[in-house]
Design a protein around this motif. Structure first.
Motif, PDB file in Angstrom:
ATOM      1  N   MET A 271       0.893  -1.090   0.119  1.00  0.00           N
ATOM      2  CA  MET A 271       0.045  -0.039   0.010  1.00  0.00           C
ATOM      3  C   MET A 271       0.927   1.131   0.001  1.00  0.00           C
ATOM      4  N   ARG A 272       0.470   2.208  -0.808  1.00  0.00           N
ATOM      5  CA  ARG A 272       1.568   3.591  -0.973  1.00  0.00           C
ATOM      6  C   ARG A 272       0.753   4.727  -0.260  1.00  0.00           C
TER       7      ARG A 272
ATOM      8  N   GLY B  77       4.019  11.450  13.756  1.00  0.00           N
ATOM      9  CA  GLY B  77       2.798  10.823  14.434  1.00  0.00           C
ATOM     10  C   GLY B  77       1.959   9.955  13.349  1.00  0.00           C
ATOM     11  N   VAL B  78       1.722  10.739  12.109  1.00  0.00           N
ATOM     12  CA  VAL B  78       1.089   9.869  11.252  1.00  0.00           C
ATOM     13  C   VAL B  78       1.964   8.708  10.847  1.00  0.00           C
ATOM     14  N   ALA B  79       3.391   8.848  10.527  1.00  0.00           N
ATOM     15  CA  ALA B  79       4.073   7.840   9.870  1.00  0.00           C
ATOM     16  C   ALA B  79       4.304   6.627  11.036  1.00  0.00           C
ATOM     17  N   LYS B  80       4.609   7.026  12.289  1.00  0.00           N
ATOM     18  CA  LYS B  80       4.552   5.849  13.205  1.00  0.00           C
ATOM     19  C   LYS B  80       3.392   5.123  13.252  1.00  0.00           C
ATOM     20  N   ALA B  81       2.210   5.657  13.468  1.00  0.00           N
ATOM     21  CA  ALA B  81       0.972   5.005  13.475  1.00  0.00           C
ATOM     22  C   ALA B  81       0.665   4.282  12.113  1.00  0.00           C
ATOM     23  N   THR B  82       1.026   4.728  10.999  1.00  0.00           N
ATOM     24  CA  THR B  82       0.603   4.072  10.010  1.00  0.00           C
ATOM     25  C   THR B  82       1.641   2.997   9.995  1.00  0.00           C
ATOM     26  N   TYR B  83       3.035   2.911  10.258  1.00  0.00           N
ATOM     27  CA  TYR B  83       3.757   1.777  10.438  1.00  0.00           C
ATOM     28  C   TYR B  83       3.232   0.667  11.315  1.00  0.00           C
ATOM     29  N   GLU B  84       2.975   1.354  12.259  1.00  0.00           N
ATOM     30  CA  GLU B  84       2.317   0.367  13.575  1.00  0.00           C
ATOM     31  C   GLU B  84       1.114  -0.479  13.205  1.00  0.00           C
ATOM     32  N   THR B  85       0.139   0.394  12.149  1.00  0.00           N
ATOM     33  CA  THR B  85      -0.886  -0.598  11.981  1.00  0.00           C
ATOM     34  C   THR B  85      -0.653  -1.338  10.667  1.00  0.00           C
TER      35      THR B  85
ATOM     36  N   GLY C 293       2.653  -2.130   9.140  1.00  0.00           N
ATOM     37  CA  GLY C 293       3.851  -3.134   9.180  1.00  0.00           C
ATOM     38  C   GLY C 293       4.646  -2.722   8.027  1.00  0.00           C
ATOM     39  N   ASP C 294       5.140  -3.909   7.259  1.00  0.00           N
ATOM     40  CA  ASP C 294       5.988  -3.772   6.080  1.00  0.00           C
ATOM     41  C   ASP C 294       5.010  -3.741   4.938  1.00  0.00           C
ATOM     42  N   LYS C 295       3.498  -3.656   5.086  1.00  0.00           N
ATOM     43  CA  LYS C 295       2.704  -3.721   3.757  1.00  0.00           C
ATOM     44  C   LYS C 295       2.508  -2.356   3.508  1.00  0.00           C
ATOM     45  N   VAL C 296       3.252  -1.291   4.023  1.00  0.00           N
ATOM     46  CA  VAL C 296       2.730   0.058   3.778  1.00  0.00           C
ATOM     47  C   VAL C 296       4.072   0.814   3.383  1.00  0.00           C
TER      48      VAL C 296
ATOM     49  N   MET D 219      10.207   7.047   1.443  1.00  0.00           N
ATOM     50  CA  MET D 219      10.584   7.369   2.694  1.00  0.00           C
ATOM     51  C   MET D 219      10.915   6.013   3.436  1.00  0.00           C
ATOM     52  N   SER D 220      11.634   6.135   4.394  1.00  0.00           N
ATOM     53  CA  SER D 220      11.734   4.756   5.159  1.00  0.00           C
ATOM     54  C   SER D 220      11.682   5.066   6.719  1.00  0.00           C
ATOM     55  N   PRO D 221      11.291   4.024   7.510  1.00  0.00           N
ATOM     56  CA  PRO D 221      10.971   4.378   9.106  1.00  0.00           C
ATOM     57  C   PRO D 221      12.097   5.657   9.614  1.00  0.00           C
ATOM     58  N   SER D 222      13.305   5.140   9.450  1.00  0.00           N
ATOM     59  CA  SER D 222      14.287   5.864   9.977  1.00  0.00           C
ATOM     60  C   SER D 222      14.095   7.342   9.757  1.00  0.00           C
ATOM     61  N   ASP D 223      13.434   7.775   8.438  1.00  0.00           N
ATOM     62  CA  ASP D 223      13.296   9.233   8.149  1.00  0.00           C
ATOM     63  C   ASP D 223      12.522   9.988   9.119  1.00  0.00           C
ATOM     64  N   PHE D 224      11.634   9.111   9.831  1.00  0.00           N
ATOM     65  CA  PHE D 224      10.704   9.709  10.796  1.00  0.00           C
ATOM     66  C   PHE D 224      11.187   9.776  12.431  1.00  0.00           C
TER      67      PHE D 224
END
Ligand code: F6P
Length: 360
Positions: free
Chosen positions: A4-5, A24-32, A34-37, A57-62
């Motif tokens: 999903m993008r 906040g958006v990114a962390k909660a999106t990754y949390e919801t 995972g690696d499907k986004v 972006m990658s998680p570390s960017d946030f």
């Protein structure tokens, strides 16, 4: 299976709390998800969407951005009123934005911004894109939300400015006219004026009478208080100007050679009272630096709620705080409106109750 993008952009004037909200958006999106986004950062707001300027972006960017000012994505003003107009560059902006959204195979676009950003977000939503808005602005003038992120940080800065001006005003026995940002709405001036102990607060929602302003300064001087602090919203105007249309007002100011209310008020006070007067314009300082604790919390709440809306596939909404609760409003209900200070707002009443003049 394709991931999903999600696209994310920040548009309009920057403010403290943009990065905290992105995080906040990114962390909660990754949390919801995972690696499907996968998150795509669009550079410089709608300008980047028009010109397909982006970064995967990658998680570390946030990470590490909760406390930083500005926006890691960059921002630009791309006025809503120009969106449907083809200019010299021959670019059909709406078409290009839709094309970028499709080319990047986005499933949703998060738009962080103020009133202008929300108008374009609503238009894109009506054009069929999945859009979720987040309300940003130091002006606090987005309709339908108690508060926007960035506002309370700016109130803190505005308050500190007034505090610092207080001591020098006192030492020199001067009238200090401090211009606080806010072209249409006076929220920032009202809050920081009260928090900083201003004697006079002038906001666009309550046109001032210069004679009443000078009288208030004189009254203080006569009572032995030989300095006064006046907090003026950038967009304040007097009772005569209130009768004019916006363009007429601008023309009349240009003709007089004194363009800002702040300068005009200072000159008139000095001329009418003889009291030494100075102006202070903190300007973009009000928008700079680290977000306050309040804004970090609000940004995190707003970001997490935006991810929840994504999970529920609730598109065409913007995150809001209503009566203290984090919720959402349909973009179409808020996009073309402005939240002004009501003349009988309880803070206006509080200010009047302690003798603060609104020059009316
Ligand atoms: O919208 C926020 C704001 O800071 C207003 O208070 C102010 O009138 C305007 O932006 C200034 O815009 P710019 O940064 O483009 O000069």
């Amino acid at each position: 299976m394709a991931k999903m993008r999600i696209g994310i952009l920040t548009s309009g004037g920057d403010c403290p709390g943009l990065n905290a909200t992105i995080r906040g958006v990114a962390k909660a999106t990754y949390e919801t998800f995972g690696d499907k986004v996968e998150i795509v950062g669009i550079h410089d707001g709608y300008h980047g969407l028009i010109h397909c300027d982006y970064k995967i972006m990658s998680p570390s960017d946030f990470s590490g951005i909760l406390t930083t000012g500005g926006t890691i994505l960059g921002t630009k003003r791309t006025p809503y009123k120009m969106m449907q107009i083809i200019e010299d560059d021959n670019v059909d902006k709406v078409k290009e934005m839709k094309m970028t959204y499709r080319d990047l195979k986005l499933d949703c676009l998060f738009t962080l911004g103020g009133n202008g950003t929300h108008k374009t977000a609503n238009m894109l939503s009506e054009e069929g894109l999945n859009v979720i808005g987040l309300p940003k602005t130091i002006d606090n003038d987005i309709f339908g939300t108690d508060v926007t992120f960035g506002f309370h940080s700016a109130v803190d800065i505005g308050t500190e400015v007034i505090d610092r001006i207080h001591t020098t005003a006192n030492s020199h026995s001067r009238i200090m006219v401090i211009e606080i940002m806010g072209n249409k709405a006076g929220w920032l001036t009202l809050y920081s004026g009260i928090a900083g102990g201003a004697d006079i607060i002038l906001i666009p929602e309550i046109p001032y009478d210069i004679d009443k302003v000078t009288k208030a300064c004189q009254k203080r001087a006569d009572a032995g208080k030989d300095f006064s602090i006046i907090a003026v919203a950038e967009g304040a105007y007097d009772v005569e100007e209130a009768k004019m249309k916006k363009k007429e007002r601008a023309q009349s100011r240009a003709d007089s050679g004194i363009v800002t209310a702040t300068t005009r008020i200072a000159k008139e006070i000095e001329a009418k009272t003889g009291l030494e007067t100075r102006t202070v314009v903190p300007g973009h300082i009000l928008r700079g630096g680290s977000p306050s604790a309040y804004d970090r919390v609000l940004a995190t709440q707003f970001g997490a709620h935006a991810a929840k809306l994504l999970k529920e596939e609730k598109f065409g909404f913007t995150v809001a705080m209503v009566d203290g609760k984090i919720t959402e409003n349909p973009l179409k209900d808020v996009a073309m409106k402005t939240k002004f200070v009501p003349e009988n707002h309880q803070l206006v009443k509080t200010a009047r109750a302690i003798g603060i003049s609104f020059g009316d």
